[in-house]
Write a protein that holds these residues in place. Structure first.
Motif, PDB file in Angstrom:
ATOM      1  N   ARG A  72       0.829  -1.211   0.000  1.00 30.01           N
ATOM      2  CA  ARG A  72       0.000   0.000   0.000  1.00 30.01           C
ATOM      3  C   ARG A  72       0.858   1.253   0.000  1.00 30.01           C
ATOM      4  NH1 ARG A  72      -3.705  -0.390   4.832  1.00 30.01           N
ATOM      5  NH2 ARG A  72      -2.177  -1.888   5.513  1.00 30.01           N
ATOM      6  N   ALA A  73       1.973   1.240   0.721  1.00 24.62           N
ATOM      7  CA  ALA A  73       2.854   2.414   0.748  1.00 24.62           C
ATOM      8  C   ALA A  73       3.422   2.679  -0.648  1.00 24.62           C
ATOM      9  CB  ALA A  73       3.974   2.208   1.753  1.00 24.62           C
ATOM     10  N   ARG A  74       3.823   1.602  -1.333  1.00 25.92           N
ATOM     11  CA  ARG A  74       4.367   1.780  -2.683  1.00 25.92           C
ATOM     12  C   ARG A  74       3.302   2.283  -3.648  1.00 25.92           C
ATOM     13  NH1 ARG A  74       5.427  -2.977  -6.477  1.00 25.92           N
ATOM     14  NH2 ARG A  74       4.383  -1.799  -8.078  1.00 25.92           N
ATOM     15  N   LEU A  75       2.107   1.712  -3.587  1.00 28.07           N
ATOM     16  CA  LEU A  75       1.017   2.163  -4.452  1.00 28.07           C
ATOM     17  C   LEU A  75       0.586   3.592  -4.124  1.00 28.07           C
ATOM     18  CD1 LEU A  75      -1.143  -1.071  -4.644  1.00 28.07           C
ATOM     19  CD2 LEU A  75       0.186  -0.029  -6.487  1.00 28.07           C
ATOM     20  N   PRO A 108       0.724  -5.089  -7.273  1.00 31.17           N
ATOM     21  CA  PRO A 108       0.766  -6.101  -6.210  1.00 31.17           C
ATOM     22  C   PRO A 108      -0.622  -6.385  -5.634  1.00 31.17           C
ATOM     23  CG  PRO A 108       1.568  -4.016  -5.392  1.00 31.17           C
ATOM     24  CD  PRO A 108       1.351  -3.837  -6.860  1.00 31.17           C
ATOM     25  N   GLN A 109      -0.732  -7.542  -4.995  1.00 36.78           N
ATOM     26  CA  GLN A 109      -1.967  -7.929  -4.332  1.00 36.78           C
ATOM     27  C   GLN A 109      -1.674  -8.190  -2.859  1.00 36.78           C
ATOM     28  OE1 GLN A 109      -3.820 -11.246  -6.172  1.00 36.78           O
ATOM     29  NE2 GLN A 109      -4.107 -10.225  -8.125  1.00 36.78           N
ATOM     30  N   CYS A 110      -2.703  -8.046  -2.045  1.00 33.77           N
ATOM     31  CA  CYS A 110      -2.582  -8.355  -0.627  1.00 33.77           C
ATOM     32  C   CYS A 110      -2.317  -9.851  -0.471  1.00 33.77           C
ATOM     33  CB  CYS A 110      -3.869  -7.963   0.107  1.00 33.77           C
ATOM     34  SG  CYS A 110      -3.840  -8.372   1.862  1.00 33.77           S
ATOM     35  N   PRO A 111      -1.447 -10.256   0.454  1.00 29.20           N
ATOM     36  CA  PRO A 111      -1.184 -11.682   0.654  1.00 29.20           C
ATOM     37  C   PRO A 111      -2.430 -12.481   1.044  1.00 29.20           C
ATOM     38  CG  PRO A 111       0.444 -10.365   1.806  1.00 29.20           C
ATOM     39  CD  PRO A 111      -0.581  -9.424   1.281  1.00 29.20           C
ATOM     40  N   ASN A 121      -6.293  -5.981  -5.631  1.00 25.80           N
ATOM     41  CA  ASN A 121      -7.423  -5.827  -4.709  1.00 25.80           C
ATOM     42  C   ASN A 121      -7.343  -4.503  -3.952  1.00 25.80           C
ATOM     43  OD1 ASN A 121      -5.140  -7.058  -3.386  1.00 25.80           O
ATOM     44  ND2 ASN A 121      -6.401  -7.183  -1.578  1.00 25.80           N
ATOM     45  N   TYR A 122      -6.294  -3.723  -4.166  1.00 27.55           N
ATOM     46  CA  TYR A 122      -6.181  -2.418  -3.524  1.00 27.55           C
ATOM     47  C   TYR A 122      -7.038  -1.406  -4.270  1.00 27.55           C
ATOM     48  CZ  TYR A 122      -2.234  -4.527  -1.145  1.00 27.55           C
ATOM     49  OH  TYR A 122      -1.447  -5.346  -0.389  1.00 27.55           O
ATOM     50  N   VAL A 129      -4.619   4.689  -0.523  1.00 28.30           N
ATOM     51  CA  VAL A 129      -4.786   3.336  -1.035  1.00 28.30           C
ATOM     52  C   VAL A 129      -5.262   2.483   0.136  1.00 28.30           C
ATOM     53  CG1 VAL A 129      -3.608   1.338  -2.014  1.00 28.30           C
ATOM     54  CG2 VAL A 129      -2.999   3.629  -2.778  1.00 28.30           C
ATOM     55  N   ILE A 130      -6.356   1.763  -0.062  1.00 32.33           N
ATOM     56  CA  ILE A 130      -6.917   0.949   1.025  1.00 32.33           C
ATOM     57  C   ILE A 130      -6.974  -0.519   0.604  1.00 32.33           C
ATOM     58  CG2 ILE A 130      -8.282   2.806   2.053  1.00 32.33           C
ATOM     59  CD1 ILE A 130     -10.709   1.713   0.542  1.00 32.33           C
ATOM     60  N   CYS A 131      -7.040  -1.376   1.617  1.00 31.84           N
ATOM     61  CA  CYS A 131      -7.136  -2.820   1.409  1.00 31.84           C
ATOM     62  C   CYS A 131      -8.366  -3.325   2.137  1.00 31.84           C
ATOM     63  CB  CYS A 131      -5.885  -3.511   1.954  1.00 31.84           C
ATOM     64  SG  CYS A 131      -5.957  -5.309   1.896  1.00 31.84           S
ATOM     65  N   LYS A 132      -9.167  -4.133   1.473  1.00 30.78           N
ATOM     66  CA  LYS A 132     -10.370  -4.625   2.136  1.00 30.78           C
ATOM     67  C   LYS A 132     -10.055  -5.693   3.177  1.00 30.78           C
ATOM     68  CE  LYS A 132     -11.718  -8.192  -1.161  1.00 30.78           C
ATOM     69  NZ  LYS A 132     -12.798  -8.656  -2.023  1.00 30.78           N
TER      70      LYS A 132
END
Length: 137
Positions: A72-75, A108-111, A121-122, A129-132
């Motif tokens: 998320r930091a990179r995105l 990238p995707q969340c692990p 999925n971000y 940038v958020i992750c569900k």
């Protein structure tokens, strides 16, 4: 004296000992712990165990959270760079930064995201940038 009374008397005498300095005072000799002492020991040991377990955590969960945070930091940096250079914010699915200049062709995707599709999925909510899978972190 009856035989059962005699055995009870002997039993009572065997449980008591005389003090060394006086002949008339008896001191009770305990053979074990009382129920209150056993409960106190169980409660204390369970409190110590629970305190120790608070600090033990699943390493897989910790590493997944840290990996997600790094993605998320990179995105976030790529999305901010895109907004500065183009003057407009990226779309909600971050498709605008999916090129060689910003995020690369494969985002990238969340692990914790188990699908192998090519979309990330971000999401971009307008500022972050958020992750569900990790909404609070």
């Amino acid at each position: 004296m009856r035989p059962d009374q005699q055995s009870n008397t002997q039993l009572r005498r065997s449980r008591h000992r005389r003090r060394a300095n006086t002949d008339s005072v008896f001191v009770s000799v305990r053979c074990g712990m009382s129920l209150l002492e056993v409960l106190a020991a169980v409660i204390l040991s369970s409190m110590i165990a629970m305190t120790g377990l608070m600090f033990v955590r699943d390493h897989g969960q910790t590493s997944a959270e840290r990996t997600c945070l790094a993605h998320r930091a990179r995105l976030q940096q790529d999305a901010e760079l895109y907004a500065r250079e183009t003057g407009r914010a990226p779309d909600a699915k971050l498709e605008a930064i999916r090129n060689g200049n910003y995020g690369g062709t494969q985002l990238p995707q969340c692990p914790k995201h188990d699908s192998v599709d090519t979309q990330t999925n971000y999401r971009w909510d307008g500022t972050n940038v958020i992750c569900k899978y990790h909404p609070g972190s």
